[in-house]
Each structure stands twice: as C-alpha cells, then as structure tokens.
Design a protein around this motif. Structure first.
Motif, short mmCIF file in Angstrom:
data_model
loop_
_atom_site.label_atom_id
_atom_site.label_comp_id
_atom_site.label_asym_id
_atom_site.label_seq_id
_atom_site.Cartn_x
_atom_site.Cartn_y
_atom_site.Cartn_z
N TRP A 12 36.30 14.86 -60.89
CA TRP A 12 35.49 14.97 -59.89
C TRP A 12 37.04 15.66 -58.14
O TRP A 12 38.27 15.04 -58.37
CB TRP A 12 35.31 13.62 -59.52
CG TRP A 12 34.04 13.60 -60.37
CD1 TRP A 12 34.26 13.05 -61.61
CD2 TRP A 12 32.66 13.95 -59.75
NE1 TRP A 12 32.55 12.86 -61.64
CE2 TRP A 12 31.66 13.04 -60.33
CE3 TRP A 12 32.30 14.23 -58.68
CZ2 TRP A 12 30.22 13.36 -60.72
CZ3 TRP A 12 30.92 14.09 -58.08
CH2 TRP A 12 30.06 13.55 -59.44
N ALA A 35 39.13 12.17 -60.40
CA ALA A 35 38.61 11.16 -61.33
C ALA A 35 39.26 12.77 -62.53
O ALA A 35 38.19 13.50 -61.65
CB ALA A 35 37.22 10.83 -61.03
N LEU A 67 34.18 5.71 -62.90
CA LEU A 67 33.78 6.78 -63.95
C LEU A 67 32.91 6.40 -64.34
O LEU A 67 33.51 5.77 -66.09
CB LEU A 67 35.01 8.58 -63.62
CG LEU A 67 34.63 9.06 -64.41
CD1 LEU A 67 33.66 10.07 -63.68
CD2 LEU A 67 35.77 10.13 -64.78
N LEU A 75 30.03 9.97 -60.81
CA LEU A 75 31.36 9.09 -60.13
C LEU A 75 30.86 7.71 -59.28
O LEU A 75 29.58 8.13 -58.74
CB LEU A 75 32.39 9.80 -59.40
CG LEU A 75 33.25 9.46 -58.99
CD1 LEU A 75 33.80 8.52 -59.70
CD2 LEU A 75 33.65 10.42 -57.53
#
Length: 229
Positions: free
Chosen positions: A23, A33, A56, A63
């Motif tokens: 992410w 993440a 997460l 997310l």
C-alpha cells in the motif's frame, strides 16, 4: 467524516503465503503498509498517520484507516504481486469535517415599527449564515420546496443566504447546510425573529423625561396659584 474508520478493499478473500501486498499513499507513492509471506510491515516516515492508525488485514490484505482526518485526503495505491497475476488499484479518499449548524438572524435595520399602518404588507428580512466550511451547499426551503441555494468548493469559506418572508407567515421554513454525505438543518421560528419593532430605548427615555418635566411644571403652577390666592 473525520473520526470515521475507512477500509480500502483488495477484493481478495484469502491471501496466499507467496502474495505480496503493498500500500502506498500520496503523489510520491510513499510506502505505508506491506504484507508478504504473512508478515506485516508498517511504514510512516512522514508521521502522517501516527501509531495504531493503520490496520492491515492478514487474510484479505485490505487496509483500514482508523480515526481518519483531513490530513489523510489523497490518492492511495494498492500493488498486488502473486502467482495468480499482478494488479494495481487506486483509491481516491476525501474526508469531510463535521458541519456546523447554520445560524439565522434578521436584518434589524429593516424592522418596521409596531405603529406602522402598513406593517402587515411588509417583509421580514432574514439571513442564514455559516463560517469556515468547504465543499458544501447552503439552501433555503419552504415546506419541502427549494427556494434558493448557493454552493462552494473553496477551503474554509463563509456563506450567507438571504430570505424575505411576510410577517405572520404560517409556512415552515428551514435553512440546510449539506455536503455529499451529511447535512445540518436550522428551522426558522418566524414568531421569534419576525416581530414588529418597539420604540427605541432612547425615545422611551425622552418621553419619560418630558412627562416628568410637564408634571413638575404643573406642580409649580399649582403652587404659584395657591400662593397668589
């Protein structure tokens, strides 16, 4: 809305051990993440999200942003690399601050006197206002009919919308502030705001002084007449 929790979904129901989920956030696509081989890494070098705000999901790779604020507005990128194929997804997130309740006031400079013979045909001038709002619409409604509206997309602007109603109007009026997900409403109480103006305090004081002077003069005259008799 600020304070909500927002989940950006991968649309996966079960992440495989070899799947790589990444992410990223913002125009620089900063990593925030990562999930790989069931191991989670969280990155926040710019301290945008802070501790414990990002979550997460190890099963889906989705997310969640908890207690979201307007500093988290922007573009989120999801990068998926797996044996089933590669894919990228983008999410545009907009966050709204809580809306204030509109305030209705009257224009007292146009307030007719209670002694006016034509006051029944005069209008009561009103103003509905809000301060420091962004990307909203401000509207006047009569019953369920829209009378007027104004919209802005600027940041932290103040809005005002006028309305004129007749004195002793029995219809229901309301001023509504709204964005795409919520609204705030202020109802108009005509009986409270649209009253005829009484005489000014200064004029009332002047009349009282004049009456006192007249009474005093009458008293002096009466004493003088008695003295002469």
């Amino acid at each position: 809305m600020e304070g909500d929790s927002v989940t950006l979904h991968t649309d996966f129901t079960d992440i495989q051990s070899r799947d790589h989920i990444l992410w990223m956030f913002g125009p620089q696509e900063t990593r925030i993440a990562e999930l790989y081989k069931q191991s989670i890494d969280m990155f926040d070098s710019n301290k945008i999200f802070g501790d414990q705000r990002l979550l997460l999901d190890t099963q889906t790779g989705s997310l969640t942003i908890r207690n979201i604020t307007i500093t988290h507005i922007g573009l989120y990128k999801l990068q998926i690399r797996s044996d089933r194929g590669n894919s990228d997804k983008r999410f545009s997130v907009t966050v709204y601050a809580p809306l204030p309740v509109p305030v209705i006031i009257r224009d007292s400079s146009q307030c007719p006197s209670s002694s006016s013979s034509s006051s029944s045909s005069l209008n009561c001038s009103l103003l509905c206002s809000v301060l420091n709002v962004t990307d909203v619409s401000l509207s006047w409604y009569k019953e369920n009919s829209l009378l007027s509206s104004i919209s802005v997309s600027d940041l932290n602007i103040s809005l005002s919308l006028p309305l004129e109603v007749e004195y002793q109007d029995n219809n229901t009026y309301r001023c509504v502030l709204n964005n795409t997900i919520t609204n705030q409403t202020q109802h108009l109480n005509i009986n409270d705001l649209c009253q005829m103006c009484s005489d000014s305090v200064e004029y009332s004081h002047l009349k009282a002084v004049m009456l006192s002077l007249v009474s005093a003069l009458v008293g002096v005259a009466a004493v003088a007449l008695l003295y002469r008799s």
